[in-house]
Design an enzyme around this catalytic site. Structure first.
Site, PDB file in Angstrom:
ATOM      1  N   ASP A 199       6.613  -5.931   5.494  1.00  0.00           N
ATOM      2  CA  ASP A 199       7.832  -5.321   5.246  1.00  0.00           C
ATOM      3  C   ASP A 199       8.529  -4.871   6.589  1.00  0.00           C
ATOM      4  O   ASP A 199       9.884  -5.102   6.581  1.00  0.00           O
ATOM      5  CB  ASP A 199       7.591  -4.122   4.443  1.00  0.00           C
ATOM      6  CG  ASP A 199       6.260  -3.443   4.868  1.00  0.00           C
ATOM      7  OD1 ASP A 199       5.863  -3.603   5.960  1.00  0.00           O
ATOM      8  OD2 ASP A 199       5.642  -2.628   4.229  1.00  0.00           O
ATOM      9  N   ASP A 201      -2.318 -11.692  -7.795  1.00  0.00           N
ATOM     10  CA  ASP A 201      -3.192 -12.450  -6.988  1.00  0.00           C
ATOM     11  C   ASP A 201      -4.630 -12.227  -7.456  1.00  0.00           C
ATOM     12  O   ASP A 201      -5.613 -12.277  -6.427  1.00  0.00           O
ATOM     13  CB  ASP A 201      -2.999 -11.978  -5.451  1.00  0.00           C
ATOM     14  CG  ASP A 201      -2.119 -13.195  -4.847  1.00  0.00           C
ATOM     15  OD1 ASP A 201      -1.721 -14.169  -5.651  1.00  0.00           O
ATOM     16  OD2 ASP A 201      -1.773 -12.921  -3.591  1.00  0.00           O
ATOM     17  N   ASP A 234       1.205   0.558  -7.929  1.00  0.00           N
ATOM     18  CA  ASP A 234       1.350   1.871  -8.513  1.00  0.00           C
ATOM     19  C   ASP A 234       2.687   2.659  -8.632  1.00  0.00           C
ATOM     20  O   ASP A 234       2.835   3.877  -8.710  1.00  0.00           O
ATOM     21  CB  ASP A 234       0.467   2.538  -7.662  1.00  0.00           C
ATOM     22  CG  ASP A 234       0.728   2.424  -6.165  1.00  0.00           C
ATOM     23  OD1 ASP A 234       1.352   1.481  -5.656  1.00  0.00           O
ATOM     24  OD2 ASP A 234       0.578   3.761  -5.374  1.00  0.00           O
ATOM     25  N   ASP A 288       5.539  -1.916  -5.626  1.00  0.00           N
ATOM     26  CA  ASP A 288       3.831  -2.046  -5.851  1.00  0.00           C
ATOM     27  C   ASP A 288       3.401  -1.742  -7.010  1.00  0.00           C
ATOM     28  O   ASP A 288       4.028  -1.060  -7.827  1.00  0.00           O
ATOM     29  CB  ASP A 288       3.179  -1.324  -4.524  1.00  0.00           C
ATOM     30  CG  ASP A 288       3.398  -2.099  -3.109  1.00  0.00           C
ATOM     31  OD1 ASP A 288       4.031  -2.974  -3.093  1.00  0.00           O
ATOM     32  OD2 ASP A 288       3.192  -1.126  -1.927  1.00  0.00           O
TER      33      ASP A 288
END
Length: 533
Positions: free
Chosen positions: A289, A136, A197, A195
């Site tokens: 989530d 994105d 990282d 994610d």
């Protein structure tokens, strides 16, 4: 000259005005204190003590359960069937389920190579896994870099798909939802989410997928987070202490007793059927989530937490990024609680006991009471009793219960137990933002849907020239002078001075130390906590 000296008109006028103003304020204070201030403060003390007791009971209960789980509880492979998946000569790799790996990212210049590389390095039959990068990014340079990285791995034979969209509707939830709409996803049975990282070990799928394959009642397998930069500075050590309790106690207890806990949004594998039955991703709050996890649980799906399986990731390295993260993590659950309360009550698929656990323990005590009582009681009401000696706080509420709760929270990170005083002060400061965010979520006001992606530094943390790579930001009042912290610090300092001069509660040492902590962060002098900030 003598005449002039004896008629110091201006100073006498000022002194008289000052004395009159002080006297008037004192009279007004005495007039409103007995009929208004004292009753209101007593009600506040009662409510805070009640919340403290609720939190205390919750922490003691969790402590007892986790102790029993560690001593007598069966391991994950004993509670649920686990067998390694084996090759089938006749059907070949078709015996392995198709797995989709989703990596949502937004302008992740520092970490995109790490996350994509780790996902592409997962050990699984190459024709039974699809890596999906959901980008994105709004920076065209970064988008080009991510696209080129995907092409580089594709040239090595990895089935990797680079997916973009023309808007950011729904933020992360919107990206994940769009990612599941692609035709090639229909052949997949499970979806692993990381994610940008997060860096899973190569055997991650081999350790998680068999649980889902052999236990059709399981909808989610969640791994634990491992922080690669926990020792970077004092602030990251404080974060580790707070999060370790969540992973060591809260999720372990939820998995072992109710087979329910909040999905962490990453480092987990979902059964796509469970995800779809729950209604898919929704962007109605900033904790998509947790929203999905609660809805899936209400459909009867069970969750498994694997504490032994750890996935490397990064803690926020700047105080500004940490504040934004904590706002989202505090506001989102409170707002979700508001939206789902009646839905949970009306649900007929789960037991009454599980409903009570979700409403009372998971939401009310942990996501609302814990934040509010920490700030309102210890930073507002308790100091106020110094100014109003008619209102007393029992020692068990002011000292004993907080001490036990603190110790129970800190045991999750034994290596940092010697930092417990710093952790208490830091957590009290952060409780200001968490409390504000909690009320915003409950009232659905202001910044309720604010979503700011947490900044990551990736390999910059490992570089010796990190100080050059991360430039010091220019001085900005909004970023460096935090007015709420300064105002709270001033209030605590005033209460401490009053306690020294007139008080009998002897809280002045705590008040001065806590005020100092608020001033340090309020003035932006957090170099002790964060480098390059």
């Amino acid at each position: 000259m003598d005449r002039f000296s004896s008629t110091t008109l201006f100073p006498d006028t000022l002194a008289g005005t000052r004395d009159d103003l002080t006297e008037q304020l004192t009279i007004i204070w005495e007039q409103i204190k007995a009929p208004l201030i004292v009753p209101l403060l007593r009600i506040a003390v009662f409510l805070c003590l009640l919340m403290s007791i609720l939190l205390f009971i919750e922490r003691v209960y969790m402590g007892i359960v986790i102790t029993l789980v560690k001593l007598f509880g069966r391991k994950s492979d004993k509670r649920y069937k686990w067998e390694s998946l084996k090759d089938d000569v006749e059907i070949g790799n078709s015996c392995y389920p198709m797995v989709l790996v989703q990596i949502p990212m937004y302008n992740e210049k520092e970490v995109y190579q790490l996350s994509i590389g780790a996902a592409c390095g997962l050990s699984w039959p190459s024709d039974r896994i699809i890596i999906q990068v959901l980008d994105d990014s709004t920076d065209p340079i970064i988008k080009n870099l991510v696209s080129m990285e995907c092409q580089r791995w594709a040239s090595k034979g990895i089935d990797i798909r680079y997916e973009i969209r023309d808007n950011r509707n729904g933020y992360k939830a919107g990206a994940l939802k769009e990612g599941l709409k692609h035709p090639y996803v229909k052949q997949c049975d499970y979806v692993a989410i990381f994610d940008a990282d997060f860096q899973p070990e190569p055997d991650f799928l081999w350790r998680t997928i068999p649980f889902l394959v052999h236990n059709p009642q399981l909808g989610l397998v969640q791994a634990r987070w491992k922080f690669v930069n926990a020792d970077e500075c004092l602030m990251t050590r404080m974060q580790e202490m707070s999060l370790d309790y969540h992973f060591t106690v809260e999720q372990e207890v939820g998995s072992s007793t109710y087979a329910f806990f909040g999905f962490n949004g990453t480092a987990g594998v979902w059964r796509i059927a469970a995800l779809e039955e729950a209604g898919g991703w929704k962007d109605r709050t900033t904790v998509e989530d947790m929203d999905l996890a609660v809805r899936a649980s209400l459909k009867g799906w069970k969750f498994l937490y694997l504490s032994a399986l750890k996935v490397k990731n990064e803690l926020p390295s700047t105080f500004k990024a940490y504040r934004y993260q904590q706002h989202r993590w505090s506001c989102g659950p409170a707002n979700l609680f508001r939206k789902m309360f009646m839905e949970i009550i009306r649900n007929k698929k789960v037991s009454l006991w599980k409903k009570i656990h979700v409403i009372y323990s998971f939401f009310f005590v942990r996501k609302v009471v814990a934040h509010i009582v920490t700030f309102v009681f210890y930073c507002v009401v308790l100091p106020a009793t110094v100014l109003v000696p008619e209102v007393e706080v029992p020692k068990w509420g002011a000292v004993y219960i907080p001490s036990i709760i603190t110790i129970l929270n800190a045991v999750g990170t034994p290596r940092s137990f010697h930092l417990i005083i710093f952790w208490i002060l830091f957590e009290n400061v952060m409780s200001l933002h968490r409390t504000k965010a909690t009320f915003i979520g409950l009232l659905e006001a202001g910044r309720v849907n604010e979503w700011i992606v947490t900044e990551k530094l990736g390999d910059v943390l490992k570089m010796k020239s990190a100080s050059k790579a991360v430039k010091k930001p220019r001085f900005r009042v909004g970023d460096r002078l935090l007015l709420l912290e300064l105002a709270t610090g001033a209030y605590l300092f005033f209460c401490g001075c009053y306690d020294v001069a007139f008080g009998k509660n002897h809280y002045f040492l705590y008040l001065f130390i806590q005020a100092f902590a608020f001033f340090i962060i309020g003035f932006g002098h957090i170099g002790t906590f964060v480098p390059n900030s």
